[in-house]
Design a protein around this motif. Structure first.
Motif, PDB file in Angstrom:
ATOM      1  N   ASP A  13       0.922  -1.156  -0.252  1.00 31.49           N
ATOM      2  CA  ASP A  13       0.069  -0.065  -0.133  1.00 31.49           C
ATOM      3  C   ASP A  13       0.922   1.241   0.031  1.00 31.49           C
ATOM      4  O   ASP A  13       0.712   2.096  -0.540  1.00 31.49           O
ATOM      5  CB  ASP A  13      -0.952  -0.055   1.224  1.00 31.49           C
ATOM      6  CG  ASP A  13      -1.615   1.237   1.316  1.00 31.49           C
ATOM      7  OD1 ASP A  13      -2.696   1.398   0.384  1.00 31.49           O
ATOM      8  OD2 ASP A  13      -1.848   2.010   2.167  1.00 31.49           O
ATOM      9  N   GLU A  72       0.906   4.031  -2.993  1.00 30.72           N
ATOM     10  CA  GLU A  72       0.545   5.429  -2.820  1.00 30.72           C
ATOM     11  C   GLU A  72       1.841   6.334  -3.097  1.00 30.72           C
ATOM     12  O   GLU A  72       1.392   7.145  -3.905  1.00 30.72           O
ATOM     13  CB  GLU A  72       0.430   5.619  -1.291  1.00 30.72           C
ATOM     14  CG  GLU A  72      -0.730   5.016  -0.617  1.00 30.72           C
ATOM     15  CD  GLU A  72      -2.155   5.906  -1.120  1.00 30.72           C
ATOM     16  OE1 GLU A  72      -2.021   6.918  -1.755  1.00 30.72           O
ATOM     17  OE2 GLU A  72      -3.050   5.003  -1.061  1.00 30.72           O
ATOM     18  N   LYS A  94      -5.704   7.260  -8.022  1.00 32.86           N
ATOM     19  CA  LYS A  94      -5.359   5.899  -7.648  1.00 32.86           C
ATOM     20  C   LYS A  94      -6.174   5.169  -8.681  1.00 32.86           C
ATOM     21  O   LYS A  94      -5.359   4.004  -9.180  1.00 32.86           O
ATOM     22  CB  LYS A  94      -5.732   5.524  -6.217  1.00 32.86           C
ATOM     23  CG  LYS A  94      -5.054   4.204  -5.868  1.00 32.86           C
ATOM     24  CD  LYS A  94      -5.463   3.783  -4.415  1.00 32.86           C
ATOM     25  CE  LYS A  94      -4.770   4.580  -3.403  1.00 32.86           C
ATOM     26  NZ  LYS A  94      -4.880   3.937  -2.068  1.00 32.86           N
TER      27      LYS A  94
END
Length: 111
Positions: free
Chosen positions: A26, A30, A40
């Motif tokens: 994650d 990001e 995203k």
């Protein structure tokens, strides 16, 4: 029920796709999203469909690059103190290098 969304190609985006990632994945995702300047959703969709991710320079991308350079510098200082290099750091450095190379090519061609 969520609202229907039309994308820029006049397609309805009304399907939801969800999956799990680790905290490390994650964090890496990001970083890549911020460096790309895309949302995203757009970043993940382009990557999943094996389409090229073209970074458009803007103040948000500039800030993400600046912040990531600072984070990389911190990591390099940590490594200098005798700790190892993580795969995530190497991936981030590769992404930054790719973006910077693209920016150099754009400047050379006058785009």
């Amino acid at each position: 029920m969520s609202a229907k969304n039309l994308d820029k190609h006049n397609r309805w985006r009304n399907k939801t796709v969800a999956f799990r990632v680790s905290p490390e994945e994650d964090e890496q995702l990001e970083i890549f999203v911020k460096l790309s300047g895309l949302t995203k959703q757009d970043y993940i969709t382009r990557r999943l469909l094996e389409k090229e991710v073209v970074v458009q320079g803007n103040p948000r991308v500039y800030k993400a690059l600046r912040d990531q350079f600072a984070a990389v510098l911190d990591e390099l200082r940590r490594i200098e103190d005798g700790q190892g290099v993580s795969d995530e750091l190497l991936d981030t450095i590769q992404m930054i290098a790719t973006i910077m190379n693209g920016m150099q090519e754009e400047a050379a061609y006058g785009n």
